[in-house]
Each structure stands twice: as C-alpha cells, then as structure tokens.
Design a protein around this motif. Structure first.
Motif, PDB file in Angstrom:
ATOM      1  N   GLU A 136       1.380  -1.373  -0.199  1.00  0.00           N
ATOM      2  CA  GLU A 136      -0.059   0.121   0.177  1.00  0.00           C
ATOM      3  C   GLU A 136       0.471   1.438   0.038  1.00  0.00           C
ATOM      4  O   GLU A 136       0.576   2.424   0.413  1.00  0.00           O
ATOM      5  CB  GLU A 136      -1.101  -0.391   1.150  1.00  0.00           C
ATOM      6  N   SER A 138       2.092   4.839  -1.750  1.00  0.00           N
ATOM      7  CA  SER A 138       2.335   5.452  -3.301  1.00  0.00           C
ATOM      8  C   SER A 138       3.030   6.352  -3.528  1.00  0.00           C
ATOM      9  O   SER A 138       4.325   6.313  -2.935  1.00  0.00           O
ATOM     10  CB  SER A 138       0.994   5.826  -2.925  1.00  0.00           C
ATOM     11  N   THR A 164      -6.244  -0.193   3.810  1.00  0.00           N
ATOM     12  CA  THR A 164      -6.325   0.457   3.822  1.00  0.00           C
ATOM     13  C   THR A 164      -7.463   0.092   2.610  1.00  0.00           C
ATOM     14  O   THR A 164      -8.153  -0.797   1.877  1.00  0.00           O
ATOM     15  CB  THR A 164      -5.740   0.724   2.771  1.00  0.00           C
ATOM     16  N   SER A 167      -7.092   5.207  -0.919  1.00  0.00           N
ATOM     17  CA  SER A 167      -6.095   6.790  -0.635  1.00  0.00           C
ATOM     18  C   SER A 167      -6.475   7.351  -2.306  1.00  0.00           C
ATOM     19  O   SER A 167      -6.792   6.968  -3.369  1.00  0.00           O
ATOM     20  CB  SER A 167      -5.169   6.431  -0.342  1.00  0.00           C
ATOM     21  N   TRP A 168      -6.779   8.647  -2.003  1.00  0.00           N
ATOM     22  CA  TRP A 168      -7.205   9.947  -3.333  1.00  0.00           C
ATOM     23  C   TRP A 168      -6.560  10.627  -3.214  1.00  0.00           C
ATOM     24  O   TRP A 168      -5.940  11.206  -1.828  1.00  0.00           O
ATOM     25  CB  TRP A 168      -8.302  10.540  -3.057  1.00  0.00           C
ATOM     26  N   VAL A 180      -3.613  13.729   0.807  1.00  0.00           N
ATOM     27  CA  VAL A 180      -4.049  12.481   0.155  1.00  0.00           C
ATOM     28  C   VAL A 180      -4.502  12.082   1.152  1.00  0.00           C
ATOM     29  O   VAL A 180      -4.538  12.111   2.637  1.00  0.00           O
ATOM     30  CB  VAL A 180      -2.353  11.492   0.394  1.00  0.00           C
ATOM     31  N   ARG A 182      -6.454   8.824   3.127  1.00  0.00           N
ATOM     32  CA  ARG A 182      -6.681   7.696   3.452  1.00  0.00           C
ATOM     33  C   ARG A 182      -7.921   7.238   4.025  1.00  0.00           C
ATOM     34  O   ARG A 182      -8.062   7.635   5.078  1.00  0.00           O
ATOM     35  CB  ARG A 182      -5.372   6.657   3.839  1.00  0.00           C
ATOM     36  N   TRP A 212       0.769  10.791   8.691  1.00  0.00           N
ATOM     37  CA  TRP A 212      -0.351  10.648   8.132  1.00  0.00           C
ATOM     38  C   TRP A 212      -1.119  11.084   9.981  1.00  0.00           C
ATOM     39  O   TRP A 212      -0.741  10.493  10.803  1.00  0.00           O
ATOM     40  CB  TRP A 212      -1.043   8.956   8.224  1.00  0.00           C
ATOM     41  N   TRP A 226     -11.061   2.302  -2.930  1.00  0.00           N
ATOM     42  CA  TRP A 226     -10.907   2.532  -4.940  1.00  0.00           C
ATOM     43  C   TRP A 226     -11.525   1.760  -6.241  1.00  0.00           C
ATOM     44  O   TRP A 226     -11.455   2.901  -6.615  1.00  0.00           O
ATOM     45  CB  TRP A 226      -9.274   1.644  -4.928  1.00  0.00           C
TER      46      TRP A 226
END
Length: 404
Positions: A136, A138, A164, A167-168, A180, A182, A212, A226
C-alpha cells in the motif's frame, strides 16, 4: 528580424510553443536552453498553454489486479484525433518505477519488482498511484516531466490490523497544499468471536510532511474504496454510492475543511435511481460534476454549488437506440469531456477499450478503439503541466526518470 526561432521575443515564442502537441513540445524542450527556460516554471507560459490545451486522456493498461507499468496518453487533439478515424493512437508517457521488493512475514507474502501500482486519479497535471496489495505504498508523478515523489507509508505499527480501503490525491486551495486522503478499517477481535468489531476511519497526509494525521470526521460509508466510482473536482473528491448502500447518492470529502458531506439526488429521479445504480457513472463536464444514467435514454445531469446550495440540471438526453453499427449496451458511461464543437466524449465502462463520441447536434455516435489495447486498468483526464514537481509540491526529494 530574428536570425533564428530562439531569438524571437519571449512572448511570441511562448505563443508558438503553447500551440504544439504535447509530444512535440516535450521534444522541443531538449533543443536549446531558451526553449527549456520558457517552458519551465514560467507562469505566463503555463497559463497560456493551459488555456489553449484541452485535457488529455491518460490510460494505464492491464487490469486492476494485474496492471502494467506503462502509462499512455491520447493526444489533446480529441477534436481532431477522434474525428479523423476509428482508431485512437496511444503515446507512451511514463513508466511506473520499480520499488524494492520486501517480504511480509505476517502475510507470508513476498513483493517482487512488479509492484501493483494502480493509477488512482489526477490533479493539476499530476497523477497519483497507489499499491493496492500488501505494501500500500503510493507516489505522485508528473508524467510530462517524468518526475515522481514517493509518499511516506502510514504507521501500521499503531494498529497492525488495519486495512486500507482507498486513498485519493487532491489540492486544498485554502491551505495551498496537496493532500492525500486515506480511508481504512480497524479490526478488534476475530470474526467468529463475540465482541468482534470493524470500524472505519480516515487520515490525511500533507504532501511534503512525513506523517499521516487522523481526522475527527469519520467516513459516512463503509463502501468508499478504490473501486467506488469517484471524481475529483475543485479540491473535493466525490463518490457515487452503489450497492448495497441504497440510501446514499453522492458522498464527498472537502480537502480544505477535511470534512465529509452528502449530496442528495435530483428530485426528478425519484427512487428509480436506487434500482438503476449499475447503469450510473460520474465525471466532469464543462467544469461541473456530472452523473450519467443509462436506462431507456442516456441522461446526463450536472450539479452546481452556489452559496452552499446544490442544484441539478439535466443537460443532455441521448437516445441510445440511434447508433451507427455498434450496440450501446445498458450500463454506465463515464463522461470525459465536452469538445468545443458540441461533441461529448464518453468511455464505455463495461467495454473500456472503446471511446464514444456523441454529436449533440446531429444526434449520432462514433466509436473509437484504442489502438493495440485489449483492456484498460484505469483512465483519467489530465491537463498537462510543465511545472517541475519540486516547485509544484514544494519538496526536494524528487526523482527524475531517464528519458525513455
């Protein structure tokens, strides 16, 4: 008179270069220092180029569970490329980098060099990729500049039973920061034990930081993953809810306020949308959030926000029984773009190697195969940016790929 093109006044040279196709412009940057300086971190050129360039279709080949490392571009001339023939040519723009392999003892899984990084979304000319399996991990990249930044992994040691969900990547105008989001779940106990509990939470990472951060606002749905149909627009990510959660229509997350919210469906849809969710999709048309409903007709709705109020307008009603040699199956269509010449570009979700162009005046369809493509893992619209990644994200640890 200028002795060479490079000796022209900067404003005239910017005007000329801004009209070039993307691949040609990338090549011009290697010709001389003058061309490179004009097209790098130049607000005037970036604004000029953005105003003259239509968004490009970016695709990653393969499938969600077996993506390739190749990211291709369909040139911004959707107006011309999609009007001239039935084949849309792909141009390689970026190769997903190899990451070190690792062995996860508690999962008994070894991650090799072919990491499953999947294209998630685009924002301001940047692409966000996430590794959806065990790691996971990114990263964010600028495919035009062939630069990327690896984001820090979340703290899994705090709760080793985290999963997870998705996430975007987005931009907060109010904070002037890229972030981001999550969404993840935590497990307490075991499914067959009394007291087993699964809770859903959200974290935010500010790009450039090392942490985070938990947010107080919990996700209003456990189905935001997702694979949920989603769209990013103006610093907000929207999800179109599907089965089995029939009570919700659109859920959104504001990157500035770091809060979730909900948008109700148009009153005209009544309760029919609840049984037709499999025929719905979401995108951006004309700078507005759009929803397509493909049942007897292909209806395209757009939503506008003003002073906190939401209003729906049905912009297009397309008769899908009128087609040209190709069966328009009942199912979701993803709106991609409205062209200046009244054409609407859509992608058939259940036949993701086919792009559909609808002529709103003539009420006719044209279908375009992506040349050499059997399946598309992900597709997004991207307006290219020539701003170096270190300047866009305000970071130093950017990796530049070798020219392909």
């Amino acid at each position: 008179m200028a002795g060479s093109l490079a000796e022209l006044p900067p404003n005239i040279l910017s005007e000329i270069l801004s009209r070039l196709p993307i691949k040609s412009l990338v090549a011009c940057r290697t010709v001389c220092k003058t061309f490179l300086d004009i097209t790098s971190s130049n607000p005037f050129f970036n604004s000029l180029h953005s105003s003259k360039t239509a968004p490009n279709l970016i695709i990653q080949l393969g499938s969600v569970h077996n993506p390739t490392r190749l990211v291709h571009l369909v040139e911004s001339g959707l107006d011309t490329a999609f009007m001239s023939g039935g084949i849309a040519e792909l141009k390689l723009m970026f190769r997903i980098p190899n990451y070190p392999s690792r062995y996860f003892e508690r999962y008994h899984v070894h991650t090799g060099e072919e990491n499953n990084f999947v294209l998630v979304n685009s924002c301001d000319g940047l692409l966000y990729f996430a590794e959806r399996d065990v790691c996971e991990r990114s990263f964010v990249c600028n495919p035009i500049m062939k630069e990327y930044l690896t984001l820090p992994e979340f703290d899994k040691e705090r709760n080793r039973r985290q999963l997870t969900m998705g996430s975007w990547f987005g931009f907060s105008v109010g904070d002037n920061q890229y972030k981001v989001l999550r969404i993840f779940s935590t497990l307490t106990g075991r499914p067959w034990e009394i007291g087993f509990k699964q809770e859903f939470w959200a974290q935010v990472h500010v790009v450039g930081s090392s942490l985070w951060r938990d947010i107080a606002n919990q996700p209003p749905s456990e189905y935001l993953t997702w694979d949920t149909c989603f769209t990013l627009l103006n610093g907000t990510v929207y999800w179109l809810c599907r089965y089995p959660e029939l009570s919700k229509f659109i859920i959104f997350f504001d990157f500035h306020q770091e809060k979730f919210g909900e948008i109700l469906p148009p009153l005209e849809l009544g309760t029919g949308w609840q049984i037709n969710q499999h025929c719905m999709s979401m995108g951006v048309l004309g700078g507005c959030l759009s929803v397509t409903v493909n049942t007897e007709f292909l209806d395209i709705w757009v939503v506008e926000k003003s002073s906190g109020q939401v209003s729906w307008t049905k912009k297009f009603v397309i008769d899908t029984s009128v087609h040209m040699g190709h069966h328009l199956i009942e199912g979701p269509f993803k709106p991609l773009q409205i062209l200046s010449n009244r054409h609407i570009i859509l992608m058939m979700i259940w036949s993701d190697d086919v792009v559909v162009c609808y002529d709103a005046k003539e009420r006719t369809f044209k279908f375009f195969k992506l040349n050499g493509v059997r399946s598309v893992c992900r597709s997004v619209m991207l307006r290219p940016s020539f701003v170096p990644l270190k300047d866009a994200l305000m970071v130093d640890n950017v990796v530049v790929q070798n020219s392909q």
